[in-house]
Structures are given as C-alpha cells and as structure tokens.
Design a protein around this motif. Structure first.
Motif, PDB file in Angstrom:
ATOM      1  N   ASP A 257     -10.652 -10.523  -1.050  1.00 24.35           N
ATOM      2  CA  ASP A 257      -9.564  -9.694  -1.553  1.00 24.35           C
ATOM      3  C   ASP A 257     -10.083  -8.933  -2.774  1.00 24.35           C
ATOM      4  OD1 ASP A 257      -7.296  -8.612  -2.734  1.00 24.35           O
ATOM      5  OD2 ASP A 257      -6.127 -10.454  -2.692  1.00 24.35           O
ATOM      6  N   SER A 258     -10.165  -7.603  -2.666  1.00 21.19           N
ATOM      7  CA  SER A 258     -10.718  -6.804  -3.774  1.00 21.19           C
ATOM      8  C   SER A 258      -9.820  -6.857  -5.018  1.00 21.19           C
ATOM      9  CB  SER A 258     -10.846  -5.337  -3.360  1.00 21.19           C
ATOM     10  OG  SER A 258      -9.559  -4.725  -3.286  1.00 21.19           O
ATOM     11  N   ARG A 259      -8.541  -7.158  -4.820  1.00 23.03           N
ATOM     12  CA  ARG A 259      -7.532  -7.057  -5.882  1.00 23.03           C
ATOM     13  C   ARG A 259      -7.547  -5.665  -6.508  1.00 23.03           C
ATOM     14  NH1 ARG A 259      -4.768 -11.138  -6.629  1.00 23.03           N
ATOM     15  NH2 ARG A 259      -4.161 -10.994  -8.816  1.00 23.03           N
TER      16      ARG A 259
ATOM     17  N   GLU B 222      -2.007  -8.077  -3.058  1.00 18.21           N
ATOM     18  CA  GLU B 222      -0.722  -7.881  -3.747  1.00 18.21           C
ATOM     19  C   GLU B 222      -0.042  -6.600  -3.263  1.00 18.21           C
ATOM     20  OE1 GLU B 222       0.632  -9.837  -6.044  1.00 18.21           O
ATOM     21  OE2 GLU B 222      -1.024 -11.149  -6.615  1.00 18.21           O
ATOM     22  N   MET B 223      -0.821  -5.705  -2.640  1.00 16.86           N
ATOM     23  CA  MET B 223      -0.280  -4.393  -2.272  1.00 16.86           C
ATOM     24  C   MET B 223      -0.071  -4.242  -0.771  1.00 16.86           C
ATOM     25  SD  MET B 223      -2.605  -1.846  -4.569  1.00 16.86           S
ATOM     26  CE  MET B 223      -3.086  -2.262  -6.233  1.00 16.86           C
ATOM     27  N   SER B 224      -0.657  -5.135   0.008  1.00 16.80           N
ATOM     28  CA  SER B 224      -0.671  -4.915   1.448  1.00 16.80           C
ATOM     29  C   SER B 224      -0.867  -6.226   2.198  1.00 16.80           C
ATOM     30  CB  SER B 224      -1.829  -3.959   1.765  1.00 16.80           C
ATOM     31  OG  SER B 224      -2.159  -3.996   3.125  1.00 16.80           O
ATOM     32  N   SER B 225      -0.421  -6.259   3.456  1.00 19.34           N
ATOM     33  CA  SER B 225      -0.627  -7.463   4.279  1.00 19.34           C
ATOM     34  C   SER B 225      -2.018  -7.466   4.939  1.00 19.34           C
ATOM     35  CB  SER B 225       0.458  -7.541   5.364  1.00 19.34           C
ATOM     36  OG  SER B 225       0.408  -6.367   6.167  1.00 19.34           O
TER      37      SER B 225
ATOM     38  N   GLU C 104      -4.571  -7.317 -12.232  1.00 22.99           N
ATOM     39  CA  GLU C 104      -4.157  -8.513 -11.467  1.00 22.99           C
ATOM     40  C   GLU C 104      -3.764  -8.146 -10.035  1.00 22.99           C
ATOM     41  OE1 GLU C 104      -4.073 -11.694 -12.890  1.00 22.99           O
ATOM     42  OE2 GLU C 104      -4.993 -10.781 -14.643  1.00 22.99           O
ATOM     43  N   GLY C 105      -4.427  -7.155  -9.469  1.00 20.73           N
ATOM     44  CA  GLY C 105      -4.177  -6.803  -8.076  1.00 20.73           C
ATOM     45  C   GLY C 105      -2.980  -5.902  -7.846  1.00 20.73           C
ATOM     46  N   LYS C 106      -2.261  -5.544  -8.925  1.00 19.41           N
ATOM     47  CA  LYS C 106      -1.056  -4.698  -8.796  1.00 19.41           C
ATOM     48  C   LYS C 106      -1.224  -3.408  -9.581  1.00 19.41           C
ATOM     49  CE  LYS C 106       2.347  -8.533  -8.796  1.00 19.41           C
ATOM     50  NZ  LYS C 106       1.744  -9.595  -9.601  1.00 19.41           N
ATOM     51  N   MET C 107      -0.367  -2.420  -9.252  1.00 16.33           N
ATOM     52  CA  MET C 107      -0.347  -1.181 -10.020  1.00 16.33           C
ATOM     53  C   MET C 107       0.619  -1.314 -11.187  1.00 16.33           C
ATOM     54  SD  MET C 107      -0.635   1.964  -7.358  1.00 16.33           S
ATOM     55  CE  MET C 107       0.502   1.470  -6.072  1.00 16.33           C
TER      56      MET C 107
ATOM     57  N   LYS D 262       5.001   6.850   5.868  1.00 14.32           N
ATOM     58  CA  LYS D 262       4.904   5.393   5.703  1.00 14.32           C
ATOM     59  C   LYS D 262       3.475   5.000   6.052  1.00 14.32           C
ATOM     60  CE  LYS D 262       9.690   4.022   6.494  1.00 14.32           C
ATOM     61  NZ  LYS D 262      10.268   5.363   6.318  1.00 14.32           N
ATOM     62  N   THR D 263       2.982   3.965   5.411  1.00 11.85           N
ATOM     63  CA  THR D 263       1.635   3.502   5.749  1.00 11.85           C
ATOM     64  C   THR D 263       1.746   2.102   6.321  1.00 11.85           C
ATOM     65  OG1 THR D 263       1.300   2.676   3.514  1.00 11.85           O
ATOM     66  CG2 THR D 263       0.529   4.901   3.969  1.00 11.85           C
ATOM     67  N   SER D 264       0.845   1.798   7.235  1.00  8.42           N
ATOM     68  CA  SER D 264       0.919   0.512   7.904  1.00  8.42           C
ATOM     69  C   SER D 264      -0.466  -0.131   7.896  1.00  8.42           C
ATOM     70  CB  SER D 264       1.453   0.768   9.313  1.00  8.42           C
ATOM     71  OG  SER D 264       1.110  -0.251  10.173  1.00  8.42           O
ATOM     72  N   ALA D 265      -0.504  -1.380   7.448  1.00  8.19           N
ATOM     73  CA  ALA D 265      -1.784  -2.088   7.286  1.00  8.19           C
ATOM     74  C   ALA D 265      -2.468  -2.297   8.638  1.00  8.19           C
ATOM     75  CB  ALA D 265      -1.545  -3.436   6.617  1.00  8.19           C
TER      76      ALA D 265
END
Length: 284
Positions: free
Chosen positions: A116-118, A93-96, A194-197, A62-65
């Motif tokens: 925000d790099s998006r 869009e991918m992380s907090s 748009e910031g998402k995969m 798991k990854t944590s921001a």
C-alpha cells in the motif's frame, strides 16, 4: 546462481508516461472512469474529454477501482514472463484497490507481493522506481519489499488546486468553502498525509504566483530531499510551459538530478480538475 526476474507493477494512478513506464519496466493495470452510462478504462480517454464532459453535464466522472478479476488477469499475465510481482497500489485509505489486490495475491502464494503506497499519483511512482532500482541490484524480494515500505513515510506528495469545483462536486470540500475560495481567489494546497488527502496552506493571487509560492514553501517545509528524483505532475495547465519551466528552474537550483514532468491520468484528474499541479519527491 539464479537471477529472479521481478515485475514491478501499479495501477494507472501511478501517472507515468509510456516512455517512463518502459524505461523503468513498470507494468500497470487501469482503473475505470464512468461518464454517465459509459465506462472507459483510464488511459482511453483524454483529460480534455473529461473536463468537457464535466462542463457539459455538470456531473463529475465516477472512478472505479481495479476489481479482483482484473488483478487476477494482470498478475497471471506478468507471471508468464516474471518469477515474482511486486505491486504498489493507490492508498488503501482512498480506494478499495489495495484490498482487492491483497485478496487476489493470496491465490499466488509467494509470487505476488502487494504494498500500500499510502500515496497517489507520482508518489506511487517514487516507490515503484525505488523498487525497480533495488530489483536491478539483485536483492531478494523480501528485502526489496521491506526497503520500499520503509520509504513510504518519506514520500512528500502535495498539490495546489486552482479551483475547488471538482473537490466540492466530489464531496471532498463544502460548498461554503468553495464559495469563499473562489470569491477570494484562494488556491488551497492538498497534502497527502497518513494515506489521506488533507488541506494544507492557502495561497492567494494569480495562479503563476501561487505555484511559485507553493514550490518555494514545499522546498522549505520538506527541506531534506533525496535529490535523485522529483516529479512535476498535473492534469492540464493553462500556461503550461511558463509554469512548468518556472518550477523546473527552482528544482534545478535546489539540486535535483532527475526532474520528470508527467500528466496526471483520468482517475486523478477526475478528482482535482484542471489547473492542479503537484511536486513530489522523497524527503528524508
């Protein structure tokens, strides 16, 4: 005339080597990676250890921001040596991470600017290098932030994935899609949009041929590149030299001046798995 010292900062998801971080004077703060009951900082654990863990435990890490406390410490430390910090985050869009950084930046009025790099991985690095170049020209902070934000829609970030197990385990693609892809040796392209995969094209065949086709079609689809800088980024590759040299060759022929090869760190590797490779550049 007082020259303002500007720190350029990002999270460990920027996927730059120590040498490149030093060369461009970019500072990072790490995500955390959780293997079962054990938490480690991104960078403290090799990708091979990660992949071994997945093989043995059948569990994804798991990854944590980066949390607010970590940002606070990070920004404070930078402001001891710099007048201002421009921090570029992994896509909101991918992380907090972005929200956390923005919340903390409010404590440092007019000292910390968050963008925000998006994007992800060396898509973030493209923006950070651009910010560093502008800072070195002595431009003021507002102008740098504005110009970096203007470049965000032009980041071409995409990857081709050899095996969908990691995306499937992480809930990012269905078991059925994974079964079909593995059965027919389909390698999907992942495009950041748009910031998402998003799923892009599907390639078939041996992985070397897949990467060759992916490189050709990326250069064809995003055919107005800023030829100054391009990144080839991957967590690990089975025939690394052969594949990387082939991609480098295509990028050199296309006229790219600086071709940087970097390894994706643990956070990115946890989501895409081994044998994933990306080509990232500004497409104007």
């Amino acid at each position: 005339y007082y020259f303002i010292k500007i720190a350029i900062s990002a999270e460990s998801t920027i996927d730059l080597t120590k040498e490149l971080l030093e060369k461009f004077d970019i500072h990072t703060v790490p995500f955390s990676i959780i293997l079962g009951a054990e938490a480690k900082l991104d960078g403290e654990i090799s990708n091979q250890e990660l992949f071994n863990y997945v093989k043995e435990s059948k569990q994804l890490p798991k990854t944590s921001a980066v949390n607010q406390f970590q940002y606070e410490e990070h920004f404070k430390a930078l402001l001891n040596n710099y007048d201002v910090v421009i921090h570029i985050t992994l896509s909101g869009e991918m992380s907090s991470a972005y929200r956390n950084a923005v919340t903390v930046a409010e404590q440092f009025k007019d000292k910390v600017f968050v963008i925000d790099s998006r994007s992800l991985s060396t898509g973030i690095a493209l923006l950070a290098l651009h910010a560093r170049k502008l800072a070195n020209q002595g431009l003021n902070v507002d102008v740098i932030v504005k110009q970096v934000k203007e470049r965000i829609p032009h980041v071409q970030a995409s990857f081709v994935i050899h095996n969908l197990d990691y995306l499937s385990k992480g809930g990012r693609c269905s078991k059925l899609a994974m079964f079909g892809a593995n059965l027919f040796h389909i390698c999907p392209q992942i495009v950041v949009s748009e910031g998402k995969m998003d799923a892009g094209k599907k390639f078939r065949g041996k992985y070397f041929d897949v990467v060759s086709q992916y490189a050709d079609e990326t250069l064809e689809d995003f055919n107005n590149p800023d030829l100054d800088t391009v990144f080839i980024t991957f967590p690990s590759l089975e025939n690394e030299n052969e594949i990387v040299n082939m991609v480098k060759d295509k990028l050199t022929k296309r006229g790219f001046k600086n071709i940087y090869v970097t390894y994706a760190g643990g956070t990115i590797a946890s989501h895409c798995g081994p044998d994933t490779i990306g080509i990232l550049y500004f497409n104007n």
